[in-house]
Design a protein around this motif. Structure first.
Motif, PDB file in Angstrom:
ATOM      1  N   VAL A 251       0.837  -1.203   0.000  1.00 21.53           N
ATOM      2  CA  VAL A 251       0.000   0.000   0.000  1.00 21.53           C
ATOM      3  C   VAL A 251       0.870   1.250   0.000  1.00 21.53           C
ATOM      4  O   VAL A 251       0.696   2.154  -0.805  1.00 21.53           O
ATOM      5  CB  VAL A 251      -0.945  -0.003   1.214  1.00 21.53           C
ATOM      6  N   ARG A 252       1.827   1.304   0.927  1.00 18.79           N
ATOM      7  CA  ARG A 252       2.712   2.467   1.017  1.00 18.79           C
ATOM      8  C   ARG A 252       3.845   2.157   1.979  1.00 18.79           C
ATOM      9  O   ARG A 252       3.834   1.140   2.658  1.00 18.79           O
ATOM     10  CB  ARG A 252       1.951   3.702   1.511  1.00 18.79           C
ATOM     11  N   THR A 253       4.813   3.043   2.022  1.00 19.46           N
ATOM     12  CA  THR A 253       5.837   3.021   3.058  1.00 19.46           C
ATOM     13  C   THR A 253       5.713   4.301   3.873  1.00 19.46           C
ATOM     14  O   THR A 253       5.305   5.341   3.356  1.00 19.46           O
ATOM     15  CB  THR A 253       7.260   2.926   2.467  1.00 19.46           C
ATOM     16  N   GLN A 254       6.048   4.214   5.163  1.00 18.30           N
ATOM     17  CA  GLN A 254       5.902   5.387   6.017  1.00 18.30           C
ATOM     18  C   GLN A 254       6.711   5.193   7.291  1.00 18.30           C
ATOM     19  O   GLN A 254       7.244   4.118   7.547  1.00 18.30           O
ATOM     20  CB  GLN A 254       4.427   5.598   6.382  1.00 18.30           C
ATOM     21  N   GLN A 255       6.794   6.238   8.084  1.00 14.73           N
ATOM     22  CA  GLN A 255       7.365   6.142   9.418  1.00 14.73           C
ATOM     23  C   GLN A 255       6.260   5.711  10.381  1.00 14.73           C
ATOM     24  O   GLN A 255       5.092   6.097  10.217  1.00 14.73           O
ATOM     25  CB  GLN A 255       7.956   7.477   9.862  1.00 14.73           C
ATOM     26  N   ALA A 256       6.613   4.919  11.367  1.00 10.46           N
ATOM     27  CA  ALA A 256       5.623   4.415  12.322  1.00 10.46           C
ATOM     28  C   ALA A 256       6.238   4.367  13.718  1.00 10.46           C
ATOM     29  O   ALA A 256       7.463   4.302  13.884  1.00 10.46           O
ATOM     30  CB  ALA A 256       5.141   3.026  11.917  1.00 10.46           C
ATOM     31  N   ILE A 257       5.382   4.380  14.714  1.00  8.79           N
ATOM     32  CA  ILE A 257       5.772   4.148  16.100  1.00  8.79           C
ATOM     33  C   ILE A 257       5.389   2.707  16.423  1.00  8.79           C
ATOM     34  O   ILE A 257       4.211   2.340  16.328  1.00  8.79           O
ATOM     35  CB  ILE A 257       5.071   5.113  17.070  1.00  8.79           C
ATOM     36  N   VAL A 258       6.368   1.886  16.779  1.00  8.51           N
ATOM     37  CA  VAL A 258       6.123   0.459  16.977  1.00  8.51           C
ATOM     38  C   VAL A 258       6.630   0.030  18.354  1.00  8.51           C
ATOM     39  O   VAL A 258       7.524   0.654  18.933  1.00  8.51           O
ATOM     40  CB  VAL A 258       6.810  -0.388  15.882  1.00  8.51           C
ATOM     41  N   PRO A 259       6.073  -1.057  18.909  1.00  5.84           N
ATOM     42  CA  PRO A 259       6.540  -1.539  20.214  1.00  5.84           C
ATOM     43  C   PRO A 259       7.901  -2.208  20.112  1.00  5.84           C
ATOM     44  O   PRO A 259       8.224  -2.832  19.101  1.00  5.84           O
ATOM     45  CB  PRO A 259       5.453  -2.547  20.617  1.00  5.84           C
ATOM     46  N   TRP A 260       8.681  -2.087  21.172  1.00  7.40           N
ATOM     47  CA  TRP A 260      10.003  -2.705  21.240  1.00  7.40           C
ATOM     48  C   TRP A 260      10.201  -3.204  22.665  1.00  7.40           C
ATOM     49  O   TRP A 260       9.815  -2.523  23.630  1.00  7.40           O
ATOM     50  CB  TRP A 260      11.091  -1.688  20.886  1.00  7.40           C
ATOM     51  N   TYR A 261      10.790  -4.371  22.810  1.00  3.10           N
ATOM     52  CA  TYR A 261      10.965  -4.965  24.136  1.00  3.10           C
ATOM     53  C   TYR A 261      11.827  -4.104  25.041  1.00  3.10           C
ATOM     54  O   TYR A 261      11.495  -3.867  26.198  1.00  3.10           O
ATOM     55  CB  TYR A 261      11.565  -6.365  23.983  1.00  3.10           C
ATOM     56  N   ASP A 262      12.955  -3.611  24.521  1.00  4.35           N
ATOM     57  CA  ASP A 262      13.847  -2.790  25.328  1.00  4.35           C
ATOM     58  C   ASP A 262      14.727  -1.975  24.402  1.00  4.35           C
ATOM     59  O   ASP A 262      14.931  -2.332  23.227  1.00  4.35           O
ATOM     60  CB  ASP A 262      14.707  -3.656  26.250  1.00  4.35           C
TER      61      ASP A 262
END
Length: 420
Positions: A251-262
């Motif tokens: 669909v597209r590429t974009q910047q995102a806020i994603v979860p990270w363990y640490d």
């Protein structure tokens, strides 16, 4: 190292490291997370702590895999069935080491298929796996039930240790999920043989203690609820199904806020068998139901890091008319190919539930071994107001990479050994 060609990455203003995103400032990350997650934040059910990774994630792959990000450029393509072919011969490769498609041309109509093949091979470069894990069911009133299980996977492609294995059936991977507790469902197991041939469906088998029988499962069964949880077998790692089983569209590429363990890598150690193991000295993830002062959703994680990453937004549609899900939307990291979100609609097109996954990087004391792996998974069913939390590696779950597994364990005879 990784190249995005053609389609520009959509840059959006996001939260700054150290900032807490809640119902008072949710606009800061609008468009950078799925609408479902944004809705939870707006309601006050979730809060996100924005952080920054303290290392270069592009270094966190085994040495042999890093090399193939160069040597595999332009080496492989796809056939008419979305199977991988060696461009030099036009035939399926005898063996692949590393990631098959290090460069993605976003103008390529098959870009999304290549991204998802990379997603799967990112697991295979970690060799055979042995992962104890638990599933926790959480309702609006809090904790309901916990199920303990173990995932075993023998990767037959992607890493050097599998090159000399006999593989006459052209298996891509063997996998076995076995329930260890509680007593009423202990011994329940699902075993999968995945084939490299894109036209050949998975062979899946289920053992159910209540009937004491092994039952052959159809590909559509992979979308059924796993032991009554909010997750299906195919939800593992974002999407654990066969790549050609879906229709894919970038669909597209974009910047995102994603979860990270640490924000820092965690330590792994090598045992006498050559396996790389996590340790008990790990951060323990906590959730709303464990905090008496928490005012949000009981299944909301309270100490995850949330980081900004470039992602591909991919539409996926099941080809199997009996598959329980309709259209999904996967948010896949544009550098690591990890699937961080999956937004699921039912077959009528109505929104249903959202899967979230946070990764973590691992390193040995001498920096000789580095790799990226899954650290957190969760499914939130908004229709049922219910969630299933996956406790992946943790102080009580030691995970093994490049594990020593017996291929016989993935036979029908081997399955019986674990289900007795």
């Amino acid at each position: 190292m990784w190249v995005l060609l053609g389609l520009a990455v959509t840059a959006l203003a996001g939260g700054s490291p150290g900032e807490i995103i809640d119902k008072t400032n949710w606009e800061a990350i609008e468009g950078q997370v799925p609408d479902s997650l944004l809705g939870w934040i707006k309601k006050g059910d979730w809060k996100l702590q924005i952080e920054k990774l303290n290392y270069d994630i592009n270094e966190y792959h085994p040495g042999f895999a890093l090399e193939t990000f160069k040597t595999n450029v332009g080496k492989y393509g796809l056939d008419q069935h979305d199977g991988i072919v060696d461009l030099a011969t036009g035939k399926p490769p005898k063996f692949i080491v590393g990631i098959p498609f290090p460069e993605i041309d976003t103008e390529d109509p098959k870009a999304a298929v290549k991204i998802m093949h990379n997603n799967h091979y990112m697991q295979y470069i970690l060799g055979d796996l042995r992962f104890p894990f638990s599933l926790t069911w959480v309702s609006p009133s809090g904790w309901e039930r916990e199920i303990g299980a173990t995932w075993r996977q023998a990767s037959m492609d992607g890493w050097p240790g599998a090159r000399n294995r006999g593989n006459p059936d052209r298996i891509e991977k063997y996998a076995l999920a076995l329930v260890d507790s509680p007593f009423d469902i202990k011994g329940t197991a699902i075993m999968t043989w995945r084939y490299l041939d894109p036209r050949k469906h998975d062979s899946s088998f289920g053992y159910f203690p209540a009937i004491r029988r092994v039952r052959r499962m159809s590909p559509g069964n992979r979308s059924d609820a796993f032991v009554g949880s909010d997750l299906s077998v195919d939800d593992a790692n974002g999407y654990d199904g066969k790549v050609p089983a879906m229709e894919w569209r970038l669909v597209r590429t974009q910047q995102a806020i994603v979860p990270w363990y640490d924000t820092d890598p965690v330590r792994v150690v090598q045992n006498g068998d050559g396996e790389w193991l996590t340790t008990t000295q790990l951060k323990e993830l906590t959730y709303g139901y464990e905090d008496k002062g928490w005012q949000g959703a009981p299944w909301a994680p309270t100490n995850l890091a949330w980081v900004e990453r470039p992602v591909y937004l991919i539409e996926m549609k099941p080809k199997d008319k009996y598959y329980n899900y309709g259209t999904h939307y996967a948010w896949v990291d544009a550098e690591t190919y990890a699937s961080n979100y999956k937004v699921i609609h039912d077959r009528s097109g109505a929104y249903w539930k959202t899967f979230l996954k946070g990764d973590v990087s691992c390193v040995s004391s001498n920096d000789r071994m580095k790799f990226l792996t899954v650290g957190f998974q969760q499914m939130v069913d908004d229709r049922r107001e219910h969630a299933t939390i996956v406790e992946d590696f943790s102080p009580r779950n030691v995970w093994a990479y490049f594990a020593k597994l017996e291929l016989h364990d993935f036979s029908l005879g081997g399955l019986q050994k674990y289900t007795k």
